[in-house]
Design an enzyme around this catalytic site. Sequence first.
Site, PDB file in Angstrom:
ATOM      1  N   PRO B 106       0.703  -1.223  -0.107  1.00 60.99           N
ATOM      2  CG  PRO B 106      -0.771  -1.371   1.755  1.00 60.99           C
ATOM      3  CD  PRO B 106       0.566  -2.041   0.986  1.00 60.99           C
ATOM      4  N   GLY B 108       2.302   4.679   0.881  1.00 64.10           N
ATOM      5  CA  GLY B 108       2.357   5.353   2.434  1.00 64.10           C
ATOM      6  C   GLY B 108       2.817   4.047   3.348  1.00 64.10           C
ATOM      7  CB  CYS B 109       2.288   0.647   3.525  1.00 62.08           C
ATOM      8  SG  CYS B 109       2.279  -0.808   4.889  1.00 62.08           S
ATOM      9  CB  VAL B 110       7.413   2.715   6.035  1.00 65.58           C
ATOM     10  CG1 VAL B 110       7.497   3.963   5.116  1.00 65.58           C
ATOM     11  CG2 VAL B 110       6.902   2.963   7.304  1.00 65.58           C
TER      12      VAL B 110
END
Lengths: 102, 110, 126
Positions: B106, B108-110
């Site tokens: 996704p 913005g998912c780190v």
Amino acid sequence: MSTLHTVNKSPFERSNLESCLGHAQPGDAVLLLEDAVVGVLAGGILAGKLADAAQTLKLHVLGPDLAARGIDPAQVVAGITVVDYGGFVDLTVTAKAVNAWL
Amino acid sequence: MAYTSNGATIDADEEGYLIDINQWNEDLAGQIAKDEGIAMSPEHWEVVNFLREYYSEYQIAPAVRVLTKAIAKKMGPDKGNNKYLYELFPYGPGKQACKIAGLPKPTGCV
Amino acid sequence: MDEMESGIVKKFMFVNRKPPHGTVYALEVLEMVLISAAFDQDVHLAFLDDGVFQLKKGQAPAGIGVKNFSPTFRALEGYDIEKLFVEAESLAERGLSEDDLLVPAEIISRADMGRLMGEMDVVVTA
């Protein structure tokens, strides 16, 4: 034998198209591609200038770039021919020289 | 890295997300799930299928918050909540379910 | 998020001026917008100049080997990003109208767009 001029920048953002049309010689071919295709809509403010240019120049626009931006060929200024990649190649090989207005 | 499914080699990034979503199949999903320590149940499939539909409509993998809300809207609050989704996918419904569904990580998912 | 956790909410505006697909600007801004949604800020999206083409219906860039990200604009509602503004003059100059847009947006004049920009705390233009 004539020159093929290619323009790939938006005419609303840069003066490439205007300069190209100002320098191209009667009988030359002009191909609008990539971001330059945003200028070809019949209802747009460049329609008059393109229609005038089409009197002496052979104007073309690249179909896949129109499709990418959701522009229907029916919306394109009369006098501009829509070509595909094969048509691009044909324009290139029949031209004496290609001038890319980057 | 890469997976092998039905005799074909399927490329993935270093974290195991598929490079080409079109190479996904159910057998491969089961394999990825197993690597994640998840045994696929009908409830797992429901979320994975939902994600695939979401991607096909919007061309992105949703943020967890957005996924939770969208599931609540479609399947009701019993399923559209963090507790339910994290029980199914303990390391995060965004990360794990997207990977199993063949989606990219996704945004913005780190 | 409650008041205690939320902290300061600023007015952000992402201003899109480039057409999609020819350069990477439009996609990069869209990704920034999606990420910004996680921070519960007051996000505004503006489309002016060639940026209005980003919201054009019927984009099909498969022929030029580019991913069609235009459907993602329809996902913004789910991210609670619903303040989309499109400049009327920019549409008209390009032969486009409100009917050409793939998502609902508020059509405002250039003068109003300028005023709205002036009300923002942070403006990012590409």
